[in-house]
Design a protein around this motif. Structure first.
Motif, PDB file in Angstrom:
ATOM      1  N   VAL A   1       0.974  -1.211  -0.080  1.00  0.00           N
ATOM      2  CA  VAL A   1       0.045   0.076  -0.026  1.00  0.00           C
ATOM      3  C   VAL A   1       0.972   1.358   0.052  1.00  0.00           C
ATOM      4  CG1 VAL A   1      -1.672   1.160   1.231  1.00  0.00           C
ATOM      5  CG2 VAL A   1      -1.598  -1.201   1.182  1.00  0.00           C
ATOM      6  N   ALA A   2       0.402   2.067  -0.672  1.00  0.00           N
ATOM      7  CA  ALA A   2       1.456   3.623  -0.782  1.00  0.00           C
ATOM      8  C   ALA A   2       0.504   4.674  -0.865  1.00  0.00           C
ATOM      9  CB  ALA A   2       2.297   3.409  -2.092  1.00  0.00           C
ATOM     10  N   HIS A   3       0.770   5.791  -0.127  1.00  0.00           N
ATOM     11  CA  HIS A   3       0.054   7.012  -0.105  1.00  0.00           C
ATOM     12  C   HIS A   3       0.598   7.977  -1.445  1.00  0.00           C
ATOM     13  CE1 HIS A   3      -0.904  11.060   1.203  1.00  0.00           C
ATOM     14  NE2 HIS A   3      -1.940  10.594   1.842  1.00  0.00           N
ATOM     15  N   PHE A   4      -0.433   8.671  -1.840  1.00  0.00           N
ATOM     16  CA  PHE A   4      -0.128   9.859  -2.971  1.00  0.00           C
ATOM     17  C   PHE A   4       1.455  10.358  -2.989  1.00  0.00           C
ATOM     18  CE2 PHE A   4      -5.131   9.850  -3.579  1.00  0.00           C
ATOM     19  CZ  PHE A   4      -5.084   9.114  -4.535  1.00  0.00           C
TER      20      PHE A   4
ATOM     21  N   ILE B   1      -2.396  -0.789  -3.641  1.00  0.00           N
ATOM     22  CA  ILE B   1      -3.405   0.070  -3.623  1.00  0.00           C
ATOM     23  C   ILE B   1      -2.822   1.534  -3.182  1.00  0.00           C
ATOM     24  CG2 ILE B   1      -5.053   0.612  -1.688  1.00  0.00           C
ATOM     25  CD1 ILE B   1      -5.461  -2.142  -1.055  1.00  0.00           C
ATOM     26  N   THR B   2      -3.386   2.258  -3.733  1.00  0.00           N
ATOM     27  CA  THR B   2      -2.940   3.850  -3.444  1.00  0.00           C
ATOM     28  C   THR B   2      -4.205   4.652  -3.197  1.00  0.00           C
ATOM     29  OG1 THR B   2      -3.056   4.226  -5.859  1.00  0.00           O
ATOM     30  CG2 THR B   2      -0.889   3.619  -5.428  1.00  0.00           C
ATOM     31  N   GLY B   3      -3.866   5.739  -2.436  1.00  0.00           N
ATOM     32  CA  GLY B   3      -4.744   6.653  -2.308  1.00  0.00           C
ATOM     33  C   GLY B   3      -4.300   7.626  -1.196  1.00  0.00           C
ATOM     34  N   ASP B   4      -5.395   8.326  -0.630  1.00  0.00           N
ATOM     35  CA  ASP B   4      -5.121   9.361   0.632  1.00  0.00           C
ATOM     36  C   ASP B   4      -4.963   8.172   1.893  1.00  0.00           C
ATOM     37  OD1 ASP B   4      -7.660   9.214   1.184  1.00  0.00           O
ATOM     38  OD2 ASP B   4      -7.989  11.159   0.339  1.00  0.00           O
ATOM     39  N   SER B   5      -4.951   9.003   3.162  1.00  0.00           N
ATOM     40  CA  SER B   5      -4.690   8.229   4.266  1.00  0.00           C
ATOM     41  C   SER B   5      -5.962   7.573   4.588  1.00  0.00           C
ATOM     42  CB  SER B   5      -4.311   9.220   5.558  1.00  0.00           C
ATOM     43  OG  SER B   5      -5.180  10.289   5.722  1.00  0.00           O
TER      44      SER B   5
ATOM     45  N   CYS C   1       3.325   1.989   2.785  1.00  0.00           N
ATOM     46  CA  CYS C   1       4.397   2.887   2.739  1.00  0.00           C
ATOM     47  C   CYS C   1       3.547   4.300   2.914  1.00  0.00           C
ATOM     48  CB  CYS C   1       4.983   2.869   1.201  1.00  0.00           C
ATOM     49  SG  CYS C   1       5.525   1.239   0.871  1.00  0.00           S
ATOM     50  N   GLY C   2       4.065   5.023   4.117  1.00  0.00           N
ATOM     51  CA  GLY C   2       3.590   6.204   4.393  1.00  0.00           C
ATOM     52  C   GLY C   2       3.932   6.774   5.617  1.00  0.00           C
ATOM     53  N   VAL C   3       3.179   7.276   6.339  1.00  0.00           N
ATOM     54  CA  VAL C   3       3.742   8.007   7.875  1.00  0.00           C
ATOM     55  C   VAL C   3       2.841   7.146   8.863  1.00  0.00           C
ATOM     56  CG1 VAL C   3       4.656  10.052   7.046  1.00  0.00           C
ATOM     57  CG2 VAL C   3       2.180   9.914   7.559  1.00  0.00           C
TER      58      VAL C   3
END
Length: 329
Positions: free
Chosen positions: A19-22, A34-38, A56-58
């Motif tokens: 999974v990865a944030h924009f 999967i991609t998208g906002d939080s 993959c994000g914060v």
């Protein structure tokens, strides 16, 4: 070793969703399932069957996934720190409540609302007080619902978001600690902010409009109110994407949000609303090597606790309450 090929190979072998944030680096973003906002990511992950989630994000985003999908093992190649989320913790939350109380507003007259960009512990505090979570795309609805209680809204942690939504709803806002009269405010804002979105200024808008008279300005509501007031469009990450992709290809637009996302939107007539590169440093910490090592640790059954997200049962319980109240609106 070709890291990209190795990652693709491991994904096929393992019971995992990547999974990865924009805002992630392009090379990480393009490999994600999967991609998208939080919040969008947390909701999509709930629908998957995989045992493992590599996010993959914060940090606060990984926590939200764990709260909403407690049966999954949530790993982060880098548990990077969102600066805004780190600006508030349980202690600061209580300190600000005390300042609001000292202004003559008791807790029974306060309804807290936390932006999704906050830790699970802060979300739990909000849930325990009867409050809820919001995102930049649904904040209007959440705030309006909250005001039905007849209480003052204590909005954490982003003051800009709180101020911008208050203004758009013709409500009064105040920031704790800035000397303003909290009793006169409908929305009382915690004094936090996004360091990336503070880079955009009203002068930047003036510069682009002088250079290109027909240009449109589109910004995120985490920008300062002076910026949002002059913009043609203000919207969340997903709303910005929809707006910009819907423009005629000849329409110029300057965008006030994180660089990586803007850079992959359109190939021409799209500008960054800043003289400096507005790149989120923590979102860019995750590399292909980090992703590979995390996937390899699953295969080798050698997962480091430093990469796994854990949320206590009590915190998860109340954080989930705050999130579910949002979903009900």
């Amino acid at each position: 070793m070709d890291l990209k090929e190795e990652i693709i190979k491991l994904k096929k072998e393992l019971d995992v969703t990547l999974v990865a944030h924009f805002y992630q680096r392009d090379e990480v973003f393009e490999l994600a399932d999967i991609t998208g906002d939080s919040l969008e990511l947390a909701k999509k992950v709930m629908l998957t069957d995989s045992k493992f989630v590599v996010f993959c994000g914060v940090g606060f985003m990984g926590e939200s996934v764990k709260v909403m999908s407690p049966q999954k093992r949530v790993l982060m190649p880098k548990i990077a720190c969102c600066a805004m989320a780190r600006m508030i913790d349980e202690g600061y939350f209580e300190q600000n409540l005390k300042k609001i109380n000292e202004a003559g507003i008791p807790n029974e007259n306060i309804l807290p609302i936390t932006y999704i960009n906050s830790s699970a512990a802060v979300k739990a505090k909000v849930g325990q007080m009867g409050g809820m979570v919001c995102t930049s795309s649904n904040a209007y609805k959440i705030i309006e619902k909250g005001l039905e209680s007849g209480k003052k809204i204590f909005f954490v942690p982003d003051r800009c978001l709180g101020q911008n939504f208050a203004k758009s709803l013709n409500l009064k806002s105040a920031v704790v600690g800035d000397g303003s009269d909290l009793k006169e405010a409908d929305i009382i804002c915690y004094n936090g902010f996004c360091s990336v979105h503070q880079q955009f200024t009203a002068d930047d808008i003036d510069f682009y409009r002088e250079k290109f008279p027909d240009i449109l300005i589109a910004v995120h509501p985490e920008c300062d109110p002076s910026v949002c007031d002059k913009a043609d469009f203000v919207g969340s990450t997903s709303q910005l994407i929809t707006f910009i992709k819907g423009l005629d290809e000849n329409q110029k637009v300057a965008v006030g949000t994180e660089f990586n996302m803007v850079n992959r939107l359109r190939t021409k007539n799209t500008y960054i609303l800043s003289s400096t590169k507005p790149e989120c440093p923590t979102m860019n910490e995750t590399t292909l090597e980090d992703v590979y090592k995390t996937l390899k640790s699953i295969k080798d059954d050698n997962i480091s606790k430093e990469n796994e997200i854990f949320v206590s049962d009590e915190t998860a319980k109340w954080a989930k309450v705050a999130l579910e109240r949002m979903f009900e609106v």
